[in-house]
Design a protein around this motif. Structure first.
Motif, PDB file in Angstrom:
ATOM      1  N   GLU A 110       0.733  -1.402   0.259  1.00  0.00           N
ATOM      2  CA  GLU A 110      -0.001   0.093   0.176  1.00  0.00           C
ATOM      3  C   GLU A 110       0.770   1.274  -0.098  1.00  0.00           C
ATOM      4  OE1 GLU A 110      -3.875   1.780   2.159  1.00  0.00           O
ATOM      5  OE2 GLU A 110      -2.272   0.555   3.419  1.00  0.00           O
ATOM      6  N   VAL A 111       1.834   1.294   0.693  1.00  0.00           N
ATOM      7  CA  VAL A 111       2.558   2.610   1.109  1.00  0.00           C
ATOM      8  C   VAL A 111       3.721   2.613  -0.191  1.00  0.00           C
ATOM      9  CG1 VAL A 111       4.775   3.597   2.417  1.00  0.00           C
ATOM     10  CG2 VAL A 111       2.713   2.464   3.449  1.00  0.00           C
ATOM     11  N   ALA A 112       4.158   1.513  -0.918  1.00  0.00           N
ATOM     12  CA  ALA A 112       4.979   1.738  -1.982  1.00  0.00           C
ATOM     13  C   ALA A 112       4.141   2.019  -3.269  1.00  0.00           C
ATOM     14  CB  ALA A 112       5.192   0.053  -2.444  1.00  0.00           C
ATOM     15  N   ALA A 113       2.738   1.722  -3.407  1.00  0.00           N
ATOM     16  CA  ALA A 113       1.931   2.072  -4.405  1.00  0.00           C
ATOM     17  C   ALA A 113       1.854   3.747  -4.415  1.00  0.00           C
ATOM     18  CB  ALA A 113       0.545   1.536  -4.351  1.00  0.00           C
ATOM     19  N   ILE A 114       1.675   4.207  -2.979  1.00  0.00           N
ATOM     20  CA  ILE A 114       1.408   5.457  -2.825  1.00  0.00           C
ATOM     21  C   ILE A 114       2.728   6.294  -3.142  1.00  0.00           C
ATOM     22  CG2 ILE A 114       1.137   7.284  -1.113  1.00  0.00           C
ATOM     23  CD1 ILE A 114      -0.747   5.502   0.318  1.00  0.00           C
ATOM     24  N   ALA A 115       3.843   5.705  -2.940  1.00  0.00           N
ATOM     25  CA  ALA A 115       5.172   6.378  -2.950  1.00  0.00           C
ATOM     26  C   ALA A 115       5.531   6.389  -4.395  1.00  0.00           C
ATOM     27  CB  ALA A 115       6.297   5.762  -2.221  1.00  0.00           C
ATOM     28  N   ALA A 116       5.129   5.231  -5.095  1.00  0.00           N
ATOM     29  CA  ALA A 116       5.245   5.190  -6.591  1.00  0.00           C
ATOM     30  C   ALA A 116       4.555   6.451  -7.344  1.00  0.00           C
ATOM     31  CB  ALA A 116       5.067   4.048  -7.186  1.00  0.00           C
ATOM     32  N   ARG A 117       3.220   6.510  -6.785  1.00  0.00           N
ATOM     33  CA  ARG A 117       2.362   7.473  -7.495  1.00  0.00           C
ATOM     34  C   ARG A 117       2.645   9.039  -7.128  1.00  0.00           C
ATOM     35  NH1 ARG A 117      -0.854   8.887 -10.956  1.00  0.00           N
ATOM     36  NH2 ARG A 117      -2.596   9.997 -10.849  1.00  0.00           N
ATOM     37  N   VAL A 118       3.352   9.155  -5.809  1.00  0.00           N
ATOM     38  CA  VAL A 118       3.993  10.499  -5.537  1.00  0.00           C
ATOM     39  C   VAL A 118       5.015  10.981  -6.753  1.00  0.00           C
ATOM     40  CG1 VAL A 118       5.476  11.736  -3.958  1.00  0.00           C
ATOM     41  CG2 VAL A 118       3.395  10.503  -3.200  1.00  0.00           C
ATOM     42  N   GLY A 119       5.900   9.955  -7.019  1.00  0.00           N
ATOM     43  CA  GLY A 119       6.711  10.197  -8.281  1.00  0.00           C
ATOM     44  C   GLY A 119       6.081  10.498  -9.534  1.00  0.00           C
ATOM     45  N   GLU A 120       5.154   9.998  -9.886  1.00  0.00           N
ATOM     46  CA  GLU A 120       4.428  10.214 -10.971  1.00  0.00           C
ATOM     47  C   GLU A 120       3.696  11.716 -10.794  1.00  0.00           C
ATOM     48  OE1 GLU A 120       1.799   6.874 -11.443  1.00  0.00           O
ATOM     49  OE2 GLU A 120       3.422   5.508 -11.840  1.00  0.00           O
ATOM     50  N   VAL A 121       2.886  11.631  -9.880  1.00  0.00           N
ATOM     51  CA  VAL A 121       1.974  12.860 -10.037  1.00  0.00           C
ATOM     52  C   VAL A 121       2.809  14.290  -9.996  1.00  0.00           C
ATOM     53  CG1 VAL A 121       0.546  14.332  -8.194  1.00  0.00           C
ATOM     54  CG2 VAL A 121       0.048  11.892  -8.923  1.00  0.00           C
ATOM     55  N   TYR A 122       4.123  14.338  -9.120  1.00  0.00           N
ATOM     56  CA  TYR A 122       4.815  15.391  -9.307  1.00  0.00           C
ATOM     57  C   TYR A 122       6.083  15.579 -10.034  1.00  0.00           C
ATOM     58  CZ  TYR A 122       2.526  16.295  -4.845  1.00  0.00           C
ATOM     59  OH  TYR A 122       1.605  16.614  -3.847  1.00  0.00           O
ATOM     60  N   GLY A 123       6.157  14.633 -10.974  1.00  0.00           N
ATOM     61  CA  GLY A 123       7.069  14.491 -12.030  1.00  0.00           C
ATOM     62  C   GLY A 123       8.321  14.396 -11.262  1.00  0.00           C
ATOM     63  N   LEU A 124       8.785  13.724 -10.190  1.00  0.00           N
ATOM     64  CA  LEU A 124      10.049  13.496  -9.574  1.00  0.00           C
ATOM     65  C   LEU A 124      10.446  12.094  -9.737  1.00  0.00           C
ATOM     66  CD1 LEU A 124       8.881  14.988  -6.186  1.00  0.00           C
ATOM     67  CD2 LEU A 124      10.254  16.201  -7.935  1.00  0.00           C
ATOM     68  N   ASP A 125      12.170  12.191 -10.101  1.00  0.00           N
ATOM     69  CA  ASP A 125      12.743  10.934 -10.237  1.00  0.00           C
ATOM     70  C   ASP A 125      13.642  10.469  -9.167  1.00  0.00           C
ATOM     71  OD1 ASP A 125      12.094  10.228 -13.010  1.00  0.00           O
ATOM     72  OD2 ASP A 125      12.932  12.056 -13.406  1.00  0.00           O
ATOM     73  N   LEU A 126      14.050  11.656  -8.376  1.00  0.00           N
ATOM     74  CA  LEU A 126      14.807  11.528  -7.241  1.00  0.00           C
ATOM     75  C   LEU A 126      14.055  12.137  -6.025  1.00  0.00           C
ATOM     76  CD1 LEU A 126      18.727  12.316  -8.140  1.00  0.00           C
ATOM     77  CD2 LEU A 126      17.568  10.124  -7.560  1.00  0.00           C
ATOM     78  N   PHE A 127      13.593  11.545  -4.955  1.00  0.00           N
ATOM     79  CA  PHE A 127      12.566  12.034  -4.108  1.00  0.00           C
ATOM     80  C   PHE A 127      12.422  11.369  -2.756  1.00  0.00           C
ATOM     81  CE2 PHE A 127      10.052   9.078  -6.424  1.00  0.00           C
ATOM     82  CZ  PHE A 127       9.269   8.581  -5.418  1.00  0.00           C
ATOM     83  N   GLY A 128      11.923  12.072  -2.035  1.00  0.00           N
ATOM     84  CA  GLY A 128      11.630  11.147  -0.611  1.00  0.00           C
ATOM     85  C   GLY A 128      10.074  11.751  -0.293  1.00  0.00           C
ATOM     86  N   VAL A 129       9.447  10.739   0.339  1.00  0.00           N
ATOM     87  CA  VAL A 129       8.086  11.084   0.836  1.00  0.00           C
ATOM     88  C   VAL A 129       7.844  10.514   2.346  1.00  0.00           C
ATOM     89  CG1 VAL A 129       7.332   8.928  -0.227  1.00  0.00           C
ATOM     90  CG2 VAL A 129       5.596  10.731   0.265  1.00  0.00           C
TER      91      VAL A 129
END
Length: 307
Positions: free
Chosen positions: A210-229
């Motif tokens: 569940e958390v992995a899916a949210i984190a992956a979606r964060v990268g997609e939504v904000y257009g980030l390749d290196l990120f932390g959530v």
């Protein structure tokens, strides 16, 4: 390859990005380091299009580095992360509007230009986490337990510029930090600043689906390749409370090599994710949604939660 790293004075001696710079140099690449907060910048000539394969930003949110990175992007140079995406998460009010609009589980978010306007938030939303919209590294983050406490804190909040306020998310005293690098996700658990416990050490933990899916979606939504959530496990499920471009990557195995390899790949191919925004950014929009969760008894007004 030839790379330009923009490194603020705040990170001058930090392992991240200095270890990444050393790794890239060891691999035979040229890295020029610019310290935008400690340099006289002749902006008309600061960006030499074609002089670097990519520019990389590691600066505080309110520093001048992002402006210089945007100048490089406007000249056609690849940036890591995409300059538009960085702007989209460094304005926390804008990030909330984008994230909730795309279905991410973010808290209800209010934005105000003057701290006195926080008085208009319904009492049912308390306790509140209040922080600068351009804050970073936990700066000026406050837990406000009641409207009465807000009144006492207004002088402290003055001068912080745009502020955001979010209802406190009840949690078990720890939060999950998920790092995204090179298309992989790594999770750590750490003690919440509101529930200090010396026995709780930051450590790598398994990443739930569940958390992995949210984190992956964060990268997609904000257009980030290196990120932390930052994710809190609240009573109704995981809640995203902060998103960072180019974080510390603490506890990530072989972090310097992983980040260095990701920088090189992005320099060669450009961003893997499309930016969330057009280059001309809209004005930040306050966001409201469902009622807040009640806070547990015994919480104290310490800085840092939801930071």
């Amino acid at each position: 390859m030839r790379l330009c790293f923009l490194v603020e004075e705040h990170y001058r001696h930090d392992g991240m990005p200095n270890e990444v710079i050393r790794q890239l140099t060891a691999w035979g690449h040229r890295v020029d380091v610019v310290r935008p907060g400690g340099s006289l910048l002749r902006m008309s000539e600061a960006v030499d299009a074609g002089a670097h394969d990519a520019w990389v930003l590691k600066t505080v949110s309110g520093g001048p580095g992002l402006t210089l990175l945007e100048a490089a992007a406007a000249a056609g140079t690849t940036t890591v992360n995409d300059a538009r995406s960085i702007r989209g998460v460094r304005d926390k009010a804008l990030a909330a509007a984008i994230g909730r609009g795309k279905g991410l589980p973010l808290p209800v978010t209010y934005a105000v230009a003057l701290p006195e306007l926080l008085r208009e938030i319904p009492e049912a939303e308390y306790p509140l986490v209040v922080k600068p919209a351009d804050g970073s590294s936990g700066r000026a983050v406050h837990l406000v337990s009641s409207p009465e406490q807000l009144e006492a804190m207004l002088p402290l909040l003055a001068g912080e510029g745009m502020l955001i306020a979010q209802p406190y998310v009840p949690n078990r005293g720890t939060d999950i930090k998920v790092y995204g690098v090179g298309g992989e996700l790594f999770a750590t658990e750490r003690c919440s600043p509101l529930h200090p416990d010396p026995s709780v050490r930051e450590r790598r933990v398994p990443l739930s689906a569940e958390v992995a899916a949210i984190a992956a979606r964060v990268g997609e939504v904000y257009g980030l390749d290196l990120f932390g959530v930052d994710v809190l496990l609240g009573p109704d499920g995981p809640v995203v409370v902060d998103v960072n471009d180019f974080p510390s990557f603490r506890q990530v195995p072989d972090a310097a090599a992983r980040v260095a390899a990701a920088v090189l790949e992005l320099a060669r191919t450009g961003p893997a994710h499309a930016p969330a925004l057009p280059y001309t950014l809209p004005v930040s929009i306050p966001v409201q949604a469902a009622p807040a969760q009640a806070a547990p008894e015994g919480i104290s007004a310490r800085a840092g939660e939801n930071a």
